[in-house]
Write an enzyme that holds these catalytic residues in place. Structure first.
Site, mmCIF file in Angstrom:
data_model
loop_
_atom_site.group_PDB
_atom_site.id
_atom_site.type_symbol
_atom_site.label_atom_id
_atom_site.label_comp_id
_atom_site.label_asym_id
_atom_site.label_seq_id
_atom_site.Cartn_x
_atom_site.Cartn_y
_atom_site.Cartn_z
ATOM 1 N N CYS A 53 -27.210 14.033 15.603
ATOM 2 C CA CYS A 53 -27.935 13.299 14.559
ATOM 3 C C CYS A 53 -28.179 14.192 13.344
ATOM 4 C CB CYS A 53 -29.264 12.783 15.107
ATOM 5 S SG CYS A 53 -29.088 11.561 16.417
ATOM 6 N N THR B 21 -8.540 16.236 -28.638
ATOM 7 C CA THR B 21 -9.126 15.149 -29.404
ATOM 8 C C THR B 21 -10.073 14.311 -28.550
ATOM 9 O OG1 THR B 21 -7.109 15.055 -30.716
ATOM 10 C CG2 THR B 21 -8.615 13.186 -30.894
ATOM 11 N N ASP C 296 -8.451 18.596 -22.818
ATOM 12 C CA ASP C 296 -7.807 17.866 -23.899
ATOM 13 C C ASP C 296 -8.534 18.255 -25.188
ATOM 14 O OD1 ASP C 296 -6.358 15.787 -25.336
ATOM 15 O OD2 ASP C 296 -8.253 14.686 -25.291
ATOM 16 N N ASP D 158 0.803 -1.219 0.000
ATOM 17 C CA ASP D 158 0.000 0.000 0.000
ATOM 18 C C ASP D 158 0.837 1.271 0.000
ATOM 19 O OD1 ASP D 158 0.989 -0.127 2.519
ATOM 20 O OD2 ASP D 158 -0.940 -0.380 3.532
ATOM 21 N N ASP E 137 -10.270 12.514 -22.162
ATOM 22 C CA ASP E 137 -10.928 11.238 -22.466
ATOM 23 C C ASP E 137 -9.959 10.105 -22.753
ATOM 24 O OD1 ASP E 137 -10.080 12.242 -25.021
ATOM 25 O OD2 ASP E 137 -11.457 10.804 -25.942
ATOM 26 N N CYS F 121 6.538 -0.396 1.535
ATOM 27 C CA CYS F 121 6.322 -1.845 1.441
ATOM 28 C C CYS F 121 7.231 -2.440 0.369
ATOM 29 C CB CYS F 121 4.863 -2.139 1.114
ATOM 30 S SG CYS F 121 3.677 -1.634 2.383
#
Length: 721
Positions: free
Chosen positions: A369, A413, A411, A33, A614, A37
């Protein structure tokens, strides 16, 4: 702690240079993670004798080793397992089932359903059933609260939930107690859903590079060589329709490549001998041979993945308002309640029953609450409202961030444009335009090249009869030639046409004019002269100008970031009236976003930068920006990386989505003011003996009802805009 970049780019040899006889293996390490590590595993494996080389690519969770024998393979597996991680041979991630991934919501929903059924079958046992359900439902929150307390966070939102539910249950508001838990856990599930999908985006990226390659050894093809173990200097062959497994330089002959996965530009480009081709590029037209230049785990796709991971680490999490508030509100109220219960009896000899009763009422009033519900209710209503007009917003943090956007980077295109070239102009010199188009379409039939498709689509649009061409031949890196009705016809790039032919009929000037408008031009010739020109370009979306106008009216500036050439970018930007930066690789887009953010930070925290894109090449920039917004039909990686998406691909909904975020912030402020105002009012009336437990219950329930009704207004704000 080691940083991902240092791990991703390091190659460690434990003994000497790796011999050709070494066994090479690759695994996927699951359970890491953080970069620390990976460093832990790397350090442990370097101590194992018989390992020539160890390399960990943290961003893709890959482990590469070169070892002396199978004995070291077993040792590696045991060592990694002993560190608490697991090794898998496949890149496919085993997703947890939904019930396990959202166990808290499933638990509370299940006990609520069972309690409802039990109450209907045995009404006398309703109170007992609700007590049991609430007790069970609070267990996950109690466990989380204790864990956070051990880590230094004594007063967390989980503690607020425990107090709210148990306080309501103690005073007989059993139904409210369990419903508060259910609503909050549902909100947590929705906000955490995007996290479960993050790895799917990485898998989509990794699929862009094939697992194996064909290596040329002493002039002989060796197929199915693991791509992860190709070394710089290796000679490989890639056939048409296949993607590049690594970064490599082109050898021998020119080639045509679709680099849209990396640059976003849909039109393939021609590359010459010695030019570098990036991993993930699609080979077009003819086989090519290349020399590998990238180290294992360090090709262009790996770098994009690393950029995404690094950008994710740089982004500070948005602290929820209620968490900040609870850090002082909850302990303060609890201290006041204890003081109210014990101070009057001890100092003034007042009745213990009276003041414990007041303290209990005060504690119930203070049980937040309404406050706890106020934000999730508003967020849930806003997310539902957004989905109705085609916007997917991944959680409350993204919704909150949208309101601060003051600059949008687009972007080109597939975002501002339709994402595919179309014929924009035909210049015919010796025949009708339709006849010229028919000749070109005849040659291009059967080709998958985007420019060829544009020509064929134009011919079909004009209902032209397209004859079959004979002896069609691809001219490497130049174009193609063939016979149409017995006549030789060629389609060439302008630079491959003889200069003297371009000098006739003002052809050269026409080409320059078309290219200055952002077009790609092809030349149609016969054996002796230029027959005409066909210009093609990616065109603006119909709603792009409207969108930019709306955003400017909201005080949001816009800029276009594209991998396309400067001429095409300038033409599109001029039509929109916005700034642009062109010829950008994925890392260049990240740098551009970072510069924009540095400038925005000088203006204050309420000036966020968002990115709209995209493609796979947009994913690092989407992640690096404070907010990433993907187009609904974009790549899987962009959709998974982004914080929001336009599922219907209607650009004007960008302005609607930002306005919805601003409205939500207003509703949340109103809800907090309502919740705190009601609590404050009844705190004073209780202390002065004007109200008791019943009023406390009413204030708590009434406040929750009011903030919920106010939040539901967001469902209808869209209609009034």
């Amino acid at each position: 702690m080691a940083q991902p970049a240092s791990i991703e780019n390091s190659t460690l040899s434990t003994t000497s240079a790796t011999p050709n006889s070494a066994l090479r293996r690759k695994w996927f390490i699951r359970g890491m993670d953080c970069a620390g590590c990976a460093a832990k595993v790397e350090k442990a494996l370097n101590k194992v004798e018989g390992i020539y080389q160890t390399k960990i690519a943290f961003a893709t969770e890959r482990l590469f080793v070169a070892v002396e024998s199978e004995q070291q393979i077993k040792t590696i597996e045991q060592t990694v397992k002993g560190l608490g991680f697991r090794l898998e041979a496949t890149s496919k991630i085993q997703e947890e089932p939904l019930w396990k991934a959202h166990s808290t919501f499933v638990l509370i929903a299940s006990v609520t359903l069972c309690t409802t059924i039990a109450s209907l079958l045995a009404p006398d046992w309703k109170a007992t059933a609700l007590h049991v359900a609430t007790a069970i439902g609070t267990l996950p929150f109690i466990r989380k609260a204790l864990t956070q307390a051990r880590n230094g966070t004594l007063f967390s939102i989980e503690l607020l939930m425990v107090i709210a539910s148990l306080g309501a249950m103690a005073l007989g508001e059993n139904t409210e107690a369990i419903l508060v838990l259910l609503l909050f856990s549902a909100g947590e599930m929705l906000e955490g859903f995007a996290g479960r999908k993050a790895r799917a985006g990485i898998q989509s990226l990794m699929k862009l590079t094939p697992d194996t390659a064909t290596r040329i050894e002493s002039g002989v093809r060796v197929p199915n060589v693991p791509a992860d173990f190709l070394q710089p200097g290796d000679l490989i062959e890639v056939r048409p329709g296949d993607r590049m497994p690594v970064d490599a330089t082109l050898q021998f002959t020119p080639g045509s490549f679709d680099e849209s996965a990396l640059t976003g530009e849909s039109i393939p480009v021609s590359r010459q001998k010695g030019e570098k081709i990036m991993a993930g590029s699609l080979v077009v037209e003819q086989p090519v041979r290349l020399t590998v230049v990238s180290e294992p785990g360090e090709n262009a796709i790996d770098r994009i993945i690393q950029l995404i991971e690094n950008a994710d680490e740089r982004r500070a999490p948005i602290t929820r308002l209620i968490d900040t508030f609870s850090s002082w509100y909850t302990p303060l109220v609890m201290a006041i309640a204890i003081l109210v219960a014990v101070a009057p009896p001890l100092l003034f000899g007042a009745s213990w029953d009276v003041w414990v009763y007041k303290a209990l009422a005060l504690l119930l009033i203070a049980c937040p609450c309404a406050l706890v519900i106020s934000i999730p209710a508003a967020v849930t209503s806003a997310l539902a409202s957004a989905s109705r007009f085609g916007a997917l917003i991944k959680g409350g943090a993204a919704l909150e961030q949208l309101r601060t956007v003051k600059q949008l980077a687009f972007d080109k295109t597939g975002t501002l444009t339709v994402g595919r070239p179309v014929v924009t102009a035909i210049t015919s010199l010796y025949m009708e335009e339709k006849e010229l188009l028919t000749l070109a379409a005849s040659l291009e039939q059967g080709s998958s090249h985007p420019l060829a498709k544009a020509i064929i689509d134009a011919a079909r649009k004009h209902n032209l009869d397209i004859p079959d061409a004979d002896k069609v031949t691809i001219l490497n890196g130049q174009g193609l030639t063939g016979l149409v009705n017995g006549k030789t016809v060629k389609i060439l790039a302008p630079r491959h046409v003889q200069p003297e032919r371009l000098a006739q009929n003002n052809v050269q000037q026409t080409i320059a004019d078309r290219e200055s408008e952002g077009n790609t031009v092809v030349v149609v010739t016969d054996d002796s002269k230029v027959l005409g020109l066909i210009a093609m370009a990616d065109t603006l979306r119909d709603d792009a100008v409207e969108t930019i106008t709306q955003l400017k009216a909201m005080g949001i500036s816009c800029v276009m970031l594209t991998g396309d050439n400067r001429r095409a970018a300038a033409a599109i930007a001029a039509k929109l009236g916005i700034d642009y930066k062109a010829e950008l690789l994925p890392e260049d887009k990240v740098k551009a976003i970072e510069k924009m953010q540095e400038a925005a930070q000088k203006q204050g925290p309420e000036h966020a930068v968002a990115m709209v894109g995209d493609g796979i090449n947009d994913a690092p920039a989407l992640k690096a920006a404070e907010l990433g917004i993907a187009m609904g039909r974009g790549s899987d990686v962009a959709l998974e990386t982004a914080d929001a998406a336009l599922t219907h691909e209607r650009l004007p909904e960008l302005a609607t989505m930002i306005q919805l975020s601003r409205d939500t912030a207003t509703i949340i402020r109103q809800n907090i003011a309502l919740a705190l105002g009601i609590n404050t009012l009844f705190l004073f009336t209780t202390l002065f003996g004007l109200t008791g437990l019943m009023a406390a219950v009413l204030s708590d329930s009434g406040g929750a009802l009011l903030v919920t009704i106010n939040a539901l207004r967001l469902m209808h704000l869209r209609k009034t805009q």
